[in-house]
Design a protein around this motif. Structure first.
Motif, short mmCIF file in Angstrom:
data_model
loop_
_atom_site.label_atom_id
_atom_site.label_comp_id
_atom_site.label_asym_id
_atom_site.label_seq_id
_atom_site.Cartn_x
_atom_site.Cartn_y
_atom_site.Cartn_z
N GLU A 56 71.54 32.40 25.20
CA GLU A 56 72.43 32.39 24.04
C GLU A 56 72.05 31.29 23.04
O GLU A 56 71.70 30.18 23.43
CB GLU A 56 73.89 32.19 24.47
N VAL A 57 72.16 31.62 21.77
CA VAL A 57 71.97 30.64 20.70
C VAL A 57 73.33 29.97 20.48
O VAL A 57 74.35 30.64 20.32
CB VAL A 57 71.48 31.34 19.40
N GLU B 202 74.81 28.35 18.07
CA GLU B 202 75.61 28.59 16.87
C GLU B 202 76.28 29.96 16.86
O GLU B 202 77.17 30.20 16.04
CB GLU B 202 74.77 28.39 15.60
N THR B 203 75.89 30.85 17.77
CA THR B 203 76.55 32.15 17.85
C THR B 203 77.73 32.15 18.82
O THR B 203 78.48 33.12 18.86
CB THR B 203 75.56 33.26 18.28
N LEU B 204 77.88 31.07 19.58
CA LEU B 204 79.00 30.98 20.52
C LEU B 204 80.25 30.54 19.78
O LEU B 204 80.27 29.48 19.14
CB LEU B 204 78.68 29.99 21.65
N GLU B 205 81.28 31.34 19.88
CA GLU B 205 82.52 31.09 19.14
C GLU B 205 83.11 29.71 19.42
O GLU B 205 83.61 29.04 18.52
CB GLU B 205 83.54 32.17 19.50
N TRP C 97 81.53 26.96 20.55
CA TRP C 97 80.61 25.82 20.49
C TRP C 97 80.88 25.07 19.19
O TRP C 97 80.48 25.47 18.11
CB TRP C 97 79.16 26.25 20.58
N LYS D 108 69.19 24.19 20.54
CA LYS D 108 69.49 25.44 19.84
C LYS D 108 70.05 26.52 20.76
O LYS D 108 70.73 27.43 20.31
CB LYS D 108 68.23 25.99 19.15
N THR D 109 69.71 26.43 22.05
CA THR D 109 70.13 27.46 23.00
C THR D 109 70.80 26.84 24.22
O THR D 109 70.69 25.63 24.44
CB THR D 109 68.92 28.29 23.49
#
Length: 77
Positions: A25-26, A28-31, A33, A62-63
């Motif tokens: 998972e990236v 910045e795409t995790l709600e 984070w 980043k991940t």
């Protein structure tokens, strides 16, 4: 703490269902984070692994796999 247990701890910290994170998972795409999650991650790594993370290195992550590497948890499955 092995990779699987660490990912489960991250799931819990981010209020995700157990087994959600795989490492790919990236961030910045995790709600969930956000800045609070960053502080919680630093505390988790310190408490569970006794590792003190450098803010500059954490900022470059980043991940989820990057987080695992910073924490010293084996990235390979």
């Amino acid at each position: 703490m092995d990779r699987k247990d660490f990912l489960l701890a991250l799931d819990e910290m981010l209020e995700l269902d157990a087994g959600t994170l795989t490492g790919d998972e990236v961030l910045e795409t995790l709600e969930n984070w956000d800045s609070l999650a960053v502080i919680s991650f630093i505390a988790l790594v310190d408490e569970k692994l006794g590792v003190v993370l450098e803010g500059e290195k954490l900022a470059k992550a980043k991940t989820v796999s990057d987080l695992l590497a910073l924490a010293g948890v084996a990235v390979a499955a």
